[in-house]
Design a protein around this motif. Sequence first.
Motif, PDB file in Angstrom:
ATOM      1  N   GLY A 134       0.800  -1.219   0.000  1.00  0.00           N
ATOM      2  CA  GLY A 134       0.000   0.000   0.000  1.00  0.00           C
ATOM      3  C   GLY A 134       0.827   1.259   0.000  1.00  0.00           C
ATOM      4  O   GLY A 134       0.303   2.351  -0.017  1.00  0.00           O
ATOM      5  N   ALA A 191     -12.232  11.836  -2.372  1.00  0.00           N
ATOM      6  CA  ALA A 191     -11.488  10.724  -1.762  1.00  0.00           C
ATOM      7  C   ALA A 191     -11.098  11.057  -0.321  1.00  0.00           C
ATOM      8  O   ALA A 191     -11.177  10.198   0.572  1.00  0.00           O
ATOM      9  CB  ALA A 191     -10.252  10.405  -2.595  1.00  0.00           C
ATOM     10  N   GLY A 227      -1.817  11.128  -6.631  1.00  0.00           N
ATOM     11  CA  GLY A 227      -2.393  10.726  -5.358  1.00  0.00           C
ATOM     12  C   GLY A 227      -2.109  11.721  -4.260  1.00  0.00           C
ATOM     13  O   GLY A 227      -1.552  12.803  -4.483  1.00  0.00           O
ATOM     14  N   MET A 261      -2.045   7.346  -0.995  1.00  0.00           N
ATOM     15  CA  MET A 261      -3.432   7.052  -1.345  1.00  0.00           C
ATOM     16  C   MET A 261      -3.693   7.425  -2.810  1.00  0.00           C
ATOM     17  O   MET A 261      -3.239   8.467  -3.281  1.00  0.00           O
ATOM     18  CB  MET A 261      -4.378   7.868  -0.456  1.00  0.00           C
ATOM     19  CG  MET A 261      -4.148   7.667   1.035  1.00  0.00           C
ATOM     20  SD  MET A 261      -4.599   6.014   1.604  1.00  0.00           S
ATOM     21  CE  MET A 261      -6.383   6.108   1.517  1.00  0.00           C
ATOM     22  N   PRO A 262      -4.441   6.610  -3.541  1.00  0.00           N
ATOM     23  CA  PRO A 262      -4.762   6.941  -4.933  1.00  0.00           C
ATOM     24  C   PRO A 262      -5.882   7.986  -5.013  1.00  0.00           C
ATOM     25  O   PRO A 262      -6.637   8.175  -4.058  1.00  0.00           O
ATOM     26  CB  PRO A 262      -5.224   5.595  -5.497  1.00  0.00           C
ATOM     27  CG  PRO A 262      -5.833   4.907  -4.315  1.00  0.00           C
ATOM     28  CD  PRO A 262      -5.022   5.333  -3.121  1.00  0.00           C
ATOM     29  N   LYS A 275      -9.852   4.772  -6.032  1.00  0.00           N
ATOM     30  CA  LYS A 275      -9.520   3.396  -5.690  1.00  0.00           C
ATOM     31  C   LYS A 275      -9.872   2.468  -6.836  1.00  0.00           C
ATOM     32  O   LYS A 275     -10.909   2.607  -7.470  1.00  0.00           O
ATOM     33  CB  LYS A 275     -10.257   2.974  -4.417  1.00  0.00           C
ATOM     34  CG  LYS A 275      -9.658   3.622  -3.164  1.00  0.00           C
ATOM     35  CD  LYS A 275     -10.295   3.089  -1.904  1.00  0.00           C
ATOM     36  CE  LYS A 275      -9.629   3.732  -0.684  1.00  0.00           C
ATOM     37  NZ  LYS A 275     -10.290   3.340   0.581  1.00  0.00           N
TER      38      LYS A 275
END
Lengths: 297, 122
Positions: free
Chosen positions: A17, A70, A274, A292-293, A296
Amino acid sequence: MKQRLDRRDFLKLAGLGGAVFVAGCADMGAMSSARALDDFYFVQLSDTHWGFEGPPNPDAAVTLKKAVAAVNALTKPPDFIVFTGDLTHTTDDPSERRKRMTEFKAIVADLKVGDIHFMPGEHDASLDNGQAFKEFFGETHYSFDHKGVHFIVVDNVSDPAARIGDEQLAWMEADLKRQPNDARIVVFTHRPLFDLAPKWDWATRDGDRAIELLMPYPNVTVFYGHIHQENHHMTGHIAHHSAKSLIFALPAPNSQPNRTPLAWDPAQPYKGLGFREVTANVPRAEFAITEMPVVKA
Amino acid sequence: MNRAGKRRRAVLGASTSVIALGLAGGYAVAQSPRVIKVRARKFEYNPKVIEIKKGESVILELTTDDVFMGFNVPDLHVRADIVPGKISQLHLNLQQEGRIDFLCDIFCGDKHEEMQGYLMVS
């Protein structure tokens, strides 16, 4: 994701991740008992370049809005959000610059977290020495405290020559002198403070002076933007972490003759873009980074 | 800092700046350096490829057609401001063949990132 580590206890990579655990060397016993020691996390967004149009991001009109969505969808809201510069894409037209800042501000007003810290990038501030930025977002350099961490925002872009400048450095020195030696210090800035890739203008001309001021403090971490990708670097005991962009990715430092944007991949839109969560373990002076993208998979 | 950078010296005039590089045997300025005019404008240098012979003493005469620019050669640790209405000079005498990149290091607008070129020493 694997990276070569400069110091054995510096980075421990955790899983696919993209989580990076930054280990500090704090003496917990030296911490002031009066200091708040809660763990907390903040979100770093960078290089949104609102107003950019071009093939490197055919989805530019909605990328920032998707990133806002997001962040709002995070299970636990962050304590605060920081934008590390290049909020808008540059323009020679002062009225267009203000239009872009107005639009940017309206979009990020949808963020549920109200505590947001802004700083300029060269695209926001270098053509007017930060004048428009100040009208919309306030001072370009400042400091604040949060739950036992002292945050310093350094402006290395309002001078188009990429200098922090004597005046700001004097302010920074005075600000640091008010901190105990064991203070947990985080610096937010736009350009790298060290010479990452001078051939690509990825440097701050007097950044070495800022690092010199920070060196006496054992617990210092720098988060910055500008280079549109993750990069992790040590200057002595000080860790520097650059963030991904929210408009287009750039190639690895000095990996090719020119710093042209990486091509948009229709099969993998938002690849290389991101934002990140940074979780602070204040007693241990550790910061865990989770990339974090935008969207997702 | 490389050998060239360690030996750089600066001579500043009222309206021009000269940064002289002495290489391979100490500081030396050739008697009749070749003058190469380099014009900067948004967002390019003309010429963007500057051909120099190894060991040749040259002076780059830098001007700008529009806004304040920079001319930075990171590998040589030399740079100059290019101020509208003025001529800046860089004196070079390079002893090593190859490509040496230069770039504008004063943010000048939308395509600032593309404003670069290189010295080709042969």
